[in-house]
Each structure stands twice: as structure tokens, then as C-alpha cells.
Design an enzyme around this catalytic site. Sequence first.
Site, PDB file in Angstrom:
ATOM      1  N   CYS A   1       2.803   1.631   7.979  1.00 51.98           N
ATOM      2  CA  CYS A   1       3.380   0.588   7.444  1.00 51.98           C
ATOM      3  C   CYS A   1       4.268   0.170   6.323  1.00 51.98           C
ATOM      4  CB  CYS A   1       2.142  -0.171   7.803  1.00 51.98           C
ATOM      5  SG  CYS A   1       1.271  -1.110   9.493  1.00 51.98           S
TER       6      CYS A   1
ATOM      7  N   HIS B   1       1.076  -2.688  14.841  1.00 51.08           N
ATOM      8  CA  HIS B   1      -0.133  -2.924  13.849  1.00 51.08           C
ATOM      9  C   HIS B   1       0.032  -4.290  13.164  1.00 51.08           C
ATOM     10  CE1 HIS B   1      -1.344   1.769  11.991  1.00 51.08           C
ATOM     11  NE2 HIS B   1      -1.085   1.791  14.019  1.00 51.08           N
TER      12      HIS B   1
ATOM     13  N   GLU C   1       0.998  -5.456   9.998  1.00 55.73           N
ATOM     14  CA  GLU C   1       1.922  -6.063   9.559  1.00 55.73           C
ATOM     15  C   GLU C   1       3.129  -5.959  10.287  1.00 55.73           C
ATOM     16  OE1 GLU C   1      -0.930  -3.380   6.891  1.00 55.73           O
ATOM     17  OE2 GLU C   1      -0.479  -3.386   9.265  1.00 55.73           O
TER      18      GLU C   1
END
Length: 150
Positions: A80, A47, A49
Amino acid sequence: MRRAIELSLQNVHSGNGGPFGAVVVKDGEIVGEGTNQVLASNDPSAHAEVIAIRAACQKLNTFQLAGCEVYTSCEPCPMCMGLIYWARPKDVYYANTAADAAKIGFDDAVIYHELTLPNSQRSIRMQQVLRQEALAAFEAWENKPDKVPY
């Protein structure tokens, strides 16, 4: 935040993953940035992040982001959020909401719900095995004189 949003839009066109971007800032300088790389890397943990925080930690040579801010184009998912809490930045800013993400097919509601359930009721079987053997590593860590707590 504008850079995170710009990255998210670029990622739509790249085909690398979903429409998500993130940056980590320290003292007004971007020290890490990332886009969702799930499709490009075949890695469900890639992801924006995660990528941004990893880059920032590498650049700053630390595993904690004290004094940093995370700017992300969307409210972080449960994975996250866990990472963010481990990284310990001082602030997180987000643009789109989890509800906005759900409207385009990125719905984390089932994960949030599953986390409230006892292991025995989750849709993915969670079964404890070999605890006594595994405790040896925890005991070794607990007794390690030069451990770095985090």
C-alpha cells in the site's frame, strides 16, 4: 479518520477481510473509501487503501491524487505504501501502527526485511529472464511521442 476506523470495525463483522478501512479526502469531501476485501475477492491486493485509492481515482478521473489526503485505520503495508507513492497524495494519516497489526497476526516485518535483501537471497526466487526481449517495450515507451509520464 473516524470514517476509516468505522469502516475497519464494520469489516470485522462483514467477514470480507481484515480489520482495515481507508478513505481518500479532497477539499474536505470523501472521494473514495474502502475496506479490506481480501477474503471476499480472493485477491491478496484488495487492501483498504487500494480499494479507496481506486475509487477516488475513478471519481476524480485521474491516476494521481494531488491535493488529497489518505486516512487509513492502520499504518500502510509495503504494498500500500508503494501505491500511495504512485498515487501522490499530499498527506497520509493512520491510526493503528504496524506493530499493532503484527500483534493480531498482520505482520509485515518479513516483507520489509525481504526488500532489503539482494534478489538472490530472498525467500521467493527472483530470476531475471529475457531482458533483451523485454527492453523492446521500454524502448517503444521511451520513443512514444504522446506518452503521458507518471
